[in-house]
Design an enzyme around this catalytic site. Structure first.
Site, PDB file in Angstrom:
ATOM      1  N   LYS A 135       0.865  -1.178   0.000  1.00  0.00           N
ATOM      2  CA  LYS A 135       0.000   0.000   0.000  1.00  0.00           C
ATOM      3  C   LYS A 135       0.906   1.234   0.000  1.00  0.00           C
ATOM      4  CE  LYS A 135       1.098   1.715   3.738  1.00  0.00           C
ATOM      5  NZ  LYS A 135       1.355   2.999   4.219  1.00  0.00           N
ATOM      6  N   HIS A 165      -0.163  -4.387   5.929  1.00  0.00           N
ATOM      7  CA  HIS A 165       0.287  -5.255   7.027  1.00  0.00           C
ATOM      8  C   HIS A 165      -0.576  -5.111   8.279  1.00  0.00           C
ATOM      9  CE1 HIS A 165       2.391  -1.598   8.353  1.00  0.00           C
ATOM     10  NE2 HIS A 165       2.491  -2.160   9.539  1.00  0.00           N
ATOM     11  N   LYS A 169      -1.790  -7.997  11.650  1.00  0.00           N
ATOM     12  CA  LYS A 169      -1.632  -7.844  13.107  1.00  0.00           C
ATOM     13  C   LYS A 169      -2.651  -8.738  13.779  1.00  0.00           C
ATOM     14  CE  LYS A 169      -0.297  -2.956  13.149  1.00  0.00           C
ATOM     15  NZ  LYS A 169       0.549  -2.474  14.222  1.00  0.00           N
ATOM     16  N   GLU A 203       1.690   7.788  16.825  1.00  0.00           N
ATOM     17  CA  GLU A 203       3.014   7.237  17.125  1.00  0.00           C
ATOM     18  C   GLU A 203       3.970   8.330  17.575  1.00  0.00           C
ATOM     19  OE1 GLU A 203       4.537   5.242  13.655  1.00  0.00           O
ATOM     20  OE2 GLU A 203       4.444   7.035  12.426  1.00  0.00           O
ATOM     21  N   ASP A 222      -0.794   7.698   3.998  1.00  0.00           N
ATOM     22  CA  ASP A 222       0.075   6.676   4.595  1.00  0.00           C
ATOM     23  C   ASP A 222      -0.685   5.793   5.594  1.00  0.00           C
ATOM     24  OD1 ASP A 222       2.648   5.456   4.989  1.00  0.00           O
ATOM     25  OD2 ASP A 222       2.710   6.421   6.960  1.00  0.00           O
ATOM     26  N   HIS A 227      -4.735   1.496   5.997  1.00  0.00           N
ATOM     27  CA  HIS A 227      -4.706   0.805   7.300  1.00  0.00           C
ATOM     28  C   HIS A 227      -6.001   1.010   8.093  1.00  0.00           C
ATOM     29  CE1 HIS A 227      -0.527   0.021   6.727  1.00  0.00           C
ATOM     30  NE2 HIS A 227      -0.035   1.142   7.212  1.00  0.00           N
ATOM     31  N   LYS A 326       2.051  11.610  13.734  1.00  0.00           N
ATOM     32  CA  LYS A 326       3.461  11.294  14.003  1.00  0.00           C
ATOM     33  C   LYS A 326       4.002  12.227  15.065  1.00  0.00           C
ATOM     34  CE  LYS A 326       5.690   9.378   9.949  1.00  0.00           C
ATOM     35  NZ  LYS A 326       6.133   8.239  10.733  1.00  0.00           N
TER      36      LYS A 326
END
Ligand code: NDP
Length: 456
Positions: A135, A165, A169, A203, A222, A227, A326
Site C-alpha cells: 500500500k 500489514h 496484526k 506514534e 500513509d 490501514h 506522528k
C-alpha cells in the site's frame, strides 16, 4: 518429491521497508516454520555484493532466532541483483534466471511500482509468478484503477496480493473473535447501543529519514486511506459465514460502499496538522519542515483525522473517527467503542453514569472495558472501573503472517482490488479539499497530544 525453494524477489530491497519490516517478518515466519525453503533476491539500483546482502539477511533473520540451519540455508542461497532503472527487461532477466516459483514483491514507492508494472506489460513473465504490492495502491482513485488494470494484464487476480500489514496484526484479527464470539458484545453492536467509534494510530516516531516517500504521501494516505479504513471494515462489517475469502472482502466492500464523510462535508469532517519542533520521549525533534528532504510547499500533514458515517441500518448516525499522527507524546494504536449512556438511572444512584467504553489495543495487544460500579466508600455513588487484559504478543510479526499467506497463496489477508479502489473513493473528497487548501493546515508541537478534536 520436495518442493523447490520459493524465490522471494524484493524490488527496492535497499529501502526502509525491506530492512525494518519485511526481513524481520520473514525471520519470525521461518522461526515458526523452519521447513520453508526459500532464497531472498534483493533488487535495487544501489550497489551491494551478494556477501553483504547475505550478511544482512543473517543478522536480521538471526535476531528472530529462526534456527541456525534454516537461517544459514536462506542466507547462503540469497543474492543481490543491481539494476539500472527497474526496467521490465531487467526484472524479467532476473526472474528467468531463477529456478522454482517466484514472488515478486514491490517494496517501492507507489509511483515507481506503477511505472515498473507498466514496463512489464507485454513481456513474457514466468508461469506461476506471484505479484505482491505494498500500500498505497496507486496515489488516488484513478491511479488505483489504472494499477489494477495493469495488474490484470500481467497475471490473473489469484496471483496478485495487495499488502496492508495491518491485516496481519493479530490484534486486528482479534476484532473478529471479540465481535463475533461474544454474545454480550455482538448483541450491542449497533447504532442503538453505540454512540461513536474511534480508531487511532498515533506514534511517537517522527519522520526518521523517510521524506522520500512520506513527504509525497502524508498521514492521510500513509495511514488512514488503507490501514485504518480496513480496520474500520472489520469493526463494523456484517457477520461473515466463515472467516475466508470471498466472505471477508465481500463484506468489506459492502461496508465501504455505504461509507460517506460525516455530513457529506470534506471540510468539516476532516482535520490536518503538521508538527513543529519539540521533544519526544526526551529527544529533540526538529520541525517537520526542517527535516531532510521535506519540501514545505507540499503542505504535507503529519496528523490526519477524518470522521465517517456508514449509512446502513446498523450504523447510521454513529460518527466513526479515524486518526493518525506522528511525533506525538505517546504510541497509541487503539480501537475505542463508546457505548451510549443509560437512558435512565434509578433515583438514589449518584455521580452521573459513566459510559461503557470497549478498548481494543492494536499495539500492544490489549483489551479493556470500562464499567460503571459503585465506589468502595459510598455504595450509592457511581464511578468507572476499568477491566483489562494484556493478550500477549504473537510469535509472528504482521509481515511474517502476511508473507506466509502469500507464499501459501492464501488471499485471506490480501486486499482485493475493488476494496483498494473503494478506500480511495471514500477519501477522495477530503484529498481534493486538502489539495485546494480548503482545510487549514494546523500545527502541533512534537511530543504534544496533537490537539484532540472534541467528540461529535
Ligand atoms: P523507500 O523510500 O525506502 O524506497 C524503497 C526503495 O525503492 C529505495 O531504497 C530505492 O532503492 C527504490 N526506489 C525505486 N524507485 C524509486 C523512486 N522513484 N524514488 C525513491 N526510491 C525509489 O520506501 P519504503 O521502503 O519505506 O517503502 C516502500 C513501500 O512500502 C511504500 O509503498 C510504502 O508505502 C510501503 N510501506 C512502507 C512502510 C515503512 O515503514 N517503510 C510500512 C508499510 C508500507 P534504490 O534507489 O536502491 O533503487
Amino acid at each position: 518429491m520436495t518442493a523447490k525453494p520459493i524465490n522471494f524477489v524484493i524490488l527496492g530491497a535497499s529501502g526502509d521497508l525491506a530492512a525494518r519490516l519485511l526481513l524481520p517478518g520473514l525471520g519470525t515466519l521461518l522461526a515458526t516454520n523452519g521447513e520453508r525453503q526459500m532464497r531472498v533476491i534483493g533488487v535495487a539500483r544501489s550497489e551491494k555484493s551478494d556477501a553483504e546482502w547475505q550478511d544482512l539477511i543473517r543478522s536480521v533473520l538471526g535476531e528472530q532466532e529462526c534456527g541456525h540451519e534454516a537461517l544459514e540455508q536462506v542466507a547462503t542461497d540469497s543474492r543481490w541483483r543491481q539494476v539500472e532503472d527497474y526496467s521490465g527487461e531487467e526484472i524479467v532477466t532476473i526472474l528467468k534466471d531463477l529456478d522454482g516459483p517466484s514472488v515478486l514483491y514491490f517494496a517501492l514507492p507507489p509511483e515507481a511500482t506503477g511505472e515498473v508494472c507498466a514496463d512489464l506489460c507485454g513481456l513474457e513473465l514466468p508461469d506461476d509468478l506471484v505479484l505482491a504490492l505494498e500500500k498505497p495502491f496507486g496515489h488516488d482513485l484513478e491511479g488505483a484503477q489504472r494499477l489494477n488494470a495493469l495488474l490484470a494484464q500481467l497475471v490473473p487476480e489469484e496471483r496478485v496480493f495487495r499488502v496492508d500489514h495491518f491485516l496481519g496484526k493479530n490484534t486486528v484479527l482479534n476484532v473478529l473473535g471479540v465481535r463475533f464470539a461474544n454474545l454480550l458484545l455482538e448483541s450491542a453492536w449497533t447504532a442503538d447501543r453505540i454512540e461513536r467509534i474511534e480508531i487511532i494510530a498515533d506514534e511517537t516516531l517522527a519522520l526518521e529519514g523517510r521524506a522520500g516517500y512520506y513527504d509525497t504521501a502524508g498521514a492521510l494516505i500513509d495511514m488512514v486511506q488503507s490501514h485504518l479504513l480496513l480496520v474500520m471494515c472489520l469493526v463494523t462489517m456484517e457477520e461473515p459465514a466463515r472467516i475466508a475469502t470471498p466472505e471477508l472482502p465481500d463484506l468489506m466492500m459492502h461496508t465501504l460502499r455505504s461509507t460517506q464523510l460525516w455530513g457529506d462535508d470534506p471540510v468539516a469532517s476532516s482535520r490536518r496538522a503538521r508538527y513543529t519542533a519539540g521533544e519526544v520521549e526526551g529527544k529533540q525533534v526538529p520541525a517537520y519542515i526542517e527535516e531532510d528532504g521535506v519540501d514545505p510547499d507540499r503542505q504535507t500533514e503529519t496528523l490526519a483525522e477524518v470522521t465517517l458515517e456508514i449509512r446502513n441500518q446498523r450504523w447510521a448516525g454513529v460518527p466513526i473517527t479515524l486518526r493518525s499522527g506522528k511525533a506525538l507524546a505517546e504510541n497509541r494504536s487503539t480501537i475505542e467503542v463508546h457505548f451510549r449512556p443509560m437512558r435512565h438511572l434509578p433515583e438514589g444512584l449518584e455521580g452521573g453514569c459513566p459510559v461503557n467504553v470497549l478498548t481494543i489495543g492494536m499495539t500492544p495487544q490489549h483489551i479493556g472495558l470500562s464499567l460503571a460500579t459503585n465506589t468502595d466508600t459510598d455504595r450509592l455513588r457511581l464511578t468507572t472501573t476499568h477491566l483489562g487484559a494484556e493478550l500477549g504478543e504473537s510469535p509472528l510479526r504482521p509481515y511474517g503472517e502476511i508473507l506466509g499467506r502469500i507464499f501459501d497463496r492464501d488471499h485471506l489477508l490480501s486486499v482485493r482490488g475493488d476494496v483498494a479502489e473503494e478506500c480511495w473513493r471514500v477519501l477522495e473528497p477530503v484529498i481534493e479539499a486538502w489539495r485546494a487548501d480548503r482545510v487549514p493546515l494546523e500545527e502541533y508541537a512534537a511530543g504534544s497530544a496533537g490537539e484532540q478534536s472534541p467528540p461529535r
